[in-house]
Motif scaffolding. Structure first.
Motif, mmCIF file in Angstrom:
data_model
loop_
_atom_site.group_PDB
_atom_site.id
_atom_site.type_symbol
_atom_site.label_atom_id
_atom_site.label_comp_id
_atom_site.label_asym_id
_atom_site.label_seq_id
_atom_site.Cartn_x
_atom_site.Cartn_y
_atom_site.Cartn_z
ATOM 1 N N ALA A 1 0.835 -1.202 0.000
ATOM 2 C CA ALA A 1 0.000 0.000 0.000
ATOM 3 C C ALA A 1 0.868 1.249 0.000
ATOM 4 N N VAL A 2 1.933 1.234 0.807
ATOM 5 C CA VAL A 2 2.820 2.392 0.868
ATOM 6 C C VAL A 2 3.410 2.653 -0.508
ATOM 7 N N PHE A 3 3.837 1.579 -1.154
ATOM 8 C CA PHE A 3 4.447 1.715 -2.477
ATOM 9 C C PHE A 3 3.435 2.274 -3.477
ATOM 10 N N ALA A 4 2.266 1.633 -3.530
ATOM 11 C CA ALA A 4 1.247 2.036 -4.510
ATOM 12 C C ALA A 4 0.835 3.500 -4.301
ATOM 13 N N PHE A 5 0.522 3.812 -3.080
ATOM 14 C CA PHE A 5 0.069 5.175 -2.805
ATOM 15 C C PHE A 5 1.197 6.178 -2.997
#
Lengths: 239, 121
Positions: free
Chosen positions: B87-91
């Motif tokens: 999620a951190v990467f995607a966002f």
């Protein structure tokens, strides 16, 4: 931006701001909770107060020295410096000290004599332990078998023989002298030694401690080892 | 223009004044939720600037992304896998892209306005 969109943006931003503030709040609080009860806090306060009063005492003493320096005329400066030097020498154990204290005799226990055990020299661990017990009270000075024990002293086991400052300590019986700052301190230490477990520790090694009652004048010898100054240099006048 | 900023200020001051603290265990969820919220916010601003803004997409995206991110973090904790990193990467990537697009649009607007004013003179 239309009014409707504006309102939604505002609401969403409000939520974002709220979340940010919550995160900020949570990150800024200490992670470990203070679980001390009243008693623990009081104890710590007492400890700090003790340090406080000790520091105040030291400051007062230094202030007095400073005042004596400033009051002095040139002729007496040398005398004042000599006084300070003497005081420092005394503090370091370079001069004989007389003060209230008591004598402890370390001797083989009657049982071991009755059984005919050979008297073993005192172990260095036991002596270190004893010194730690004495040092639980501040300002005490020691002499072990006529060898002055200062901060520079050392206790070693050399080939099974106990040495203090590199000199042999005789096989028991021998005497340990303790000098305290005041007679009250001396009495306190005396009672502490009587009640502490150190006597049992000595008894395990077939030794007994005979602690005599505190008296007003006990004289300790001076430290004879000399000392080496590794880090400080004497400053000449020109510099 | 000022109303959303006022909202942000209101939210921050409410949060600071309320003195609510999230337990340490849930800190991860909150931080990832904030990231998701930022992503949606900048997405919304970009969409608005590109004139493709849709109310429903924005609001649903905001809540859905937050929930999804928190759920990913939750599942990750229970699987022993750092899923929240996904999620951190995607966002994070999307946040950068959105901000870059916003910057370009604003730059383009600024330059065109400058040209207009210079031609008017």
């Amino acid at each position: 931006m239309s009014g409707k969109v504006n309102w939604k943006f505002t609401l969403i931003l409000c939520i974002v701001g709220f979340m940010l503030a919550l995160q900020y709040n949570s990150m800024n609080t200490p992670s470990t909770r203070d679980t001390r009860d009243m008693w623990a806090i009081r104890n710590e306060l007492a400890k700090e107060k003790k340090i406080h009063s000790e520091l105040l005492g030291e400051i007062r003493e230094v202030d007095q020295t400073l005042a004596s320096y400033t009051e002095l005329t040139n002729e007496k400066t040398a005398e004042a410096l000599q006084n300070t030097l003497d005081k420092l020498y005394k503090q370091a154990g370079f001069m004989p000290t007389t003060g209230p204290g008591f004598v402890i005799e370390v001797a083989p226990s009657p049982e071991s004599i009755a059984f005919g055990y050979e008297v073993e020299p005192l172990s260095s661990e036991l002596l270190t332990r004893f010194i730690n017990v004495v040092n639980q009270y501040k300002g005490n000075e020691l002499e072990i078998d006529e060898k002055r024990f200062t901060t520079l002293s050392w206790i070693r086991d050399i080939n099974g023989k106990l040495t203090v400052n590199g000199e042999n300590v005789s096989t028991p019986p021998f005497k340990i002298k303790v000098v305290s700052p005041t007679i009250e301190d001396s009495k306190k230490l005396y009672n502490h030694l009587l009640s502490s477990a150190i006597q049992d520790e000595f008894y395990l090694d077939n030794l007994i401690l005979t602690i005599s009652k505190p008296v007003d004048h006990i004289t300790l010898q001076s430290w004879t080892g000399g000392f080496e100054n590794q880090f400080l240099k004497e400053q000449t006048k020109e510099e | 223009m000022w109303l959303p900023l006022l909202g942000l200020l209101l939210g921050v001051s409410l949060g600071l004044l309320s003195d609510i603290q999230i337990p340490q265990v849930y800190n991860n969820y909150l931080s990832i939720a904030i990231l998701a919220a930022f992503d949606t916010l900048f997405g919304g601003i970009r969409a608005h600037l590109q004139q493709v803004y849709d109310d429903r997409v924005f609001v649903s995206g905001f809540f859905f992304n937050i929930l999804l991110a928190a759920a990913l973090a939750f599942i990750g904790v229970h699987l022993g896998l750092d899923l929240y990193l996904a999620a951190v990467f995607a966002f994070g990537v999307r946040l950068f892209q959105n901000i870059a697009v916003i910057r370009r649009i604003l730059l383009a607007k600024w330059t065109s306005r400058k040209q207009n004013s210079s031609t008017n003179v």
